[in-house]
Motif scaffolding. Structure first.
Motif, PDB file in Angstrom:
ATOM      1  N   UNK A  61       0.865  -1.184   0.000  1.00 26.10           N
ATOM      2  CA  UNK A  61       0.000   0.000   0.000  1.00 26.10           C
ATOM      3  C   UNK A  61       0.900   1.231   0.000  1.00 26.10           C
ATOM      4  N   UNK A  62       0.818   2.027  -1.060  1.00 21.20           N
ATOM      5  CA  UNK A  62       1.753   3.129  -1.282  1.00 21.20           C
ATOM      6  C   UNK A  62       1.051   4.472  -1.141  1.00 21.20           C
ATOM      7  N   UNK A  63       1.644   5.383  -0.383  1.00 22.98           N
ATOM      8  CA  UNK A  63       1.181   6.756  -0.295  1.00 22.98           C
ATOM      9  C   UNK A  63       2.203   7.635  -0.991  1.00 22.98           C
ATOM     10  N   UNK A  64       1.756   8.369  -2.011  1.00 28.63           N
ATOM     11  CA  UNK A  64       2.687   9.235  -2.730  1.00 28.63           C
ATOM     12  C   UNK A  64       2.219   9.503  -4.143  1.00 28.63           C
ATOM     13  N   UNK A  65       3.155   9.925  -4.987  1.00 26.99           N
ATOM     14  CA  UNK A  65       2.849  10.230  -6.372  1.00 26.99           C
ATOM     15  C   UNK A  65       3.302   9.123  -7.300  1.00 26.99           C
ATOM     16  N   UNK A  66       3.379   9.429  -8.595  1.00 26.14           N
ATOM     17  CA  UNK A  66       3.722   8.407  -9.585  1.00 26.14           C
ATOM     18  C   UNK A  66       5.143   7.876  -9.412  1.00 26.14           C
ATOM     19  N   UNK A  67       6.080   8.740  -9.013  1.00 26.95           N
ATOM     20  CA  UNK A  67       7.452   8.287  -8.805  1.00 26.95           C
ATOM     21  C   UNK A  67       7.537   7.245  -7.705  1.00 26.95           C
ATOM     22  N   UNK A  87      -2.972   8.519  -3.798  1.00 23.80           N
ATOM     23  CA  UNK A  87      -2.269   9.664  -4.362  1.00 23.80           C
ATOM     24  C   UNK A  87      -2.083  10.792  -3.355  1.00 23.80           C
ATOM     25  N   UNK A  88      -0.814  11.157  -3.145  1.00 23.22           N
ATOM     26  CA  UNK A  88      -0.472  12.352  -2.370  1.00 23.22           C
ATOM     27  C   UNK A  88       0.359  13.305  -3.228  1.00 23.22           C
ATOM     28  N   UNK A  89       0.528  12.949  -4.508  1.00 25.63           N
ATOM     29  CA  UNK A  89       1.351  13.757  -5.396  1.00 25.63           C
ATOM     30  C   UNK A  89       0.519  14.703  -6.235  1.00 25.63           C
ATOM     31  N   UNK A  90       1.141  15.203  -7.312  1.00 26.81           N
ATOM     32  CA  UNK A  90       0.481  16.184  -8.177  1.00 26.81           C
ATOM     33  C   UNK A  90      -0.499  15.521  -9.137  1.00 26.81           C
ATOM     34  N   UNK A  91      -0.018  14.504  -9.857  1.00 35.55           N
ATOM     35  CA  UNK A  91      -0.856  13.854 -10.876  1.00 35.55           C
ATOM     36  C   UNK A  91      -1.471  12.569 -10.354  1.00 35.55           C
ATOM     37  N   UNK A  92      -0.632  11.650  -9.926  1.00 27.62           N
ATOM     38  CA  UNK A  92      -1.121  10.399  -9.371  1.00 27.62           C
ATOM     39  C   UNK A  92      -1.847   9.532 -10.382  1.00 27.62           C
ATOM     40  N   UNK A  93      -1.281   9.406 -11.590  1.00 20.86           N
ATOM     41  CA  UNK A  93      -1.948   8.645 -12.638  1.00 20.86           C
ATOM     42  C   UNK A  93      -2.010   7.159 -12.301  1.00 20.86           C
ATOM     43  N   UNK A  94      -0.997   6.647 -11.618  1.00 19.80           N
ATOM     44  CA  UNK A  94      -0.939   5.223 -11.288  1.00 19.80           C
ATOM     45  C   UNK A  94      -1.673   4.873  -9.998  1.00 19.80           C
ATOM     46  N   UNK A  95      -1.985   5.869  -9.204  1.00 19.28           N
ATOM     47  CA  UNK A  95      -2.664   5.608  -7.932  1.00 19.28           C
ATOM     48  C   UNK A  95      -4.141   5.326  -8.157  1.00 19.28           C
ATOM     49  N   UNK A  96      -4.669   4.353  -7.421  1.00 21.49           N
ATOM     50  CA  UNK A  96      -6.080   3.975  -7.572  1.00 21.49           C
ATOM     51  C   UNK A  96      -7.004   4.924  -6.834  1.00 21.49           C
ATOM     52  N   UNK A  97      -6.512   5.523  -5.754  1.00 21.24           N
ATOM     53  CA  UNK A  97      -7.369   6.312  -4.868  1.00 21.24           C
ATOM     54  C   UNK A  97      -6.750   7.666  -4.560  1.00 21.24           C
ATOM     55  N   UNK A 256      -4.161  -2.734  -8.143  1.00 25.45           N
ATOM     56  CA  UNK A 256      -5.542  -2.855  -7.691  1.00 25.45           C
ATOM     57  C   UNK A 256      -6.277  -1.535  -7.890  1.00 25.45           C
ATOM     58  N   UNK A 257      -7.541  -1.619  -8.294  1.00 25.55           N
ATOM     59  CA  UNK A 257      -8.403  -0.461  -8.505  1.00 25.55           C
ATOM     60  C   UNK A 257      -9.759  -0.706  -7.847  1.00 25.55           C
ATOM     61  N   UNK A 258     -10.483   0.360  -7.525  1.00 24.15           N
ATOM     62  CA  UNK A 258     -11.858   0.185  -7.031  1.00 24.15           C
ATOM     63  C   UNK A 258     -12.752  -0.389  -8.131  1.00 24.15           C
TER      64      UNK A 258
END
Length: 276
Positions: A61-67, A87-97, A256-258
């Protein structure tokens, strides 16, 4: 229904009536902050153990941005465990939530999710393997010099080129640097690789989409006093080499995605795709 973090953590939601699918989770963030401790409290409330080693985990479980996601996705690939991003970053394209979607996080931890298996590139330089979620890139080391290279696909010569470089991307990376360089956006379920020259000297050389079963070889050639640089997911590799071989790894990365996840909606909301 939207959950408030304090409401969840303090027991406003009856966690005892819910059995989490994941019992051991590796929680990761570069530089722990309040969000990290909030999520850890939630995991504790759901009787989910936070483990220190990835090999002990059932989920990263990752908190952060795409990097941050790219960094941890390679570890998830190594141990063949799923990964979930907040996503805690600017874009967060890879983050599910997004961090505000507490309900979505709880649902996924309870087993309500879509698993999205993505291909990953295996790049061989000097007998050492590097893995790329997005792309592998060859580029020039000086702004005033080009890089020269020959491109081969499945041992067949394709073309000789000079320019600023070349990108070989996965479908995941097709919406990243490859897209900025003029490549096509490719749906993650398409079994292909994306080859995108960067500022080629020959105007007839454009992007190519090839089978993911192919092997790509880039043979770097001397060009004046310039040198080629190499990067995997925007991270420099300090290697002197004349040949790079790239193929899809046999194992994939499991994001994983919702349940309501929609790839095209993500393009619209994250990249403003299709807007006038």
């Amino acid at each position: 229904m939207n959950y408030d973090w304090a409401y969840v953590i303090l027991g406003g939601v009856d966690m005892e009536t819910q059995v989490a699918k994941f019992k051991r989770v590796k929680l990761f963030q570069f530089g722990e902050n309040e969000a990290f401790f909030e999520v850890r409290q939630l995991l504790n409330k759901m009787a989910i153990e936070c483990v220190d080693q990835e090999e002990e985990a059932e989920l990263i479980l990752v908190l952060g941005g795409d990097g941050t996601m790219l960094h941890q996705a390679k570890i998830a690939h190594q141990y063949q465990i799923p990964i979930l991003g907040i996503n805690l970053g600017h874009l967060g394209f890879l983050a599910a939530l997004e961090h505000s979607d507490q309900e979505g996080l709880i649902d996924i931890l309870n087993g309500e999710y879509i698993e999205d298996s993505r291909p990953i590139l295996n790049c061989m330089l000097n007998k050492q393997s590097y893995f790329a979620i997005n792309e592998f890139m060859v580029c020039k080391d000086k702004a005033t010099r080009m890089v020269s290279y020959d491109l081969y696909i499945d041992d067949e010569f394709v073309y000789q080129q000079r320019g600023d470089g070349i990108i070989v991307s996965t479908s995941t990376g097709s919406s990243a640097y490859a897209r900025s360089a003029g490549g096509a956006i490719i749906h993650p379920k398409a079994a292909v690789m994306n080859i995108v020259p960067i500022c080629s000297s020959k105007m007839t050389t454009g992007p190519m989409i090839i089978s993911e079963s192919s092997t790509v070889e880039i043979r770097v050639k001397p060009w004046k006093d310039g040198k080629a640089m190499f990067a995997v997911d925007a991270q420099d590799i300090l290697e002197e080499t004349q040949s790079i071989k790239i193929h899809m790894d046999k194992n994939r990365v499991r994001f994983l995605h919702p349940l309501h996840y929609n790839y095209y909606r993500t393009l619209q909301t994250k990249l403003s795709h299709g807007e006038l």
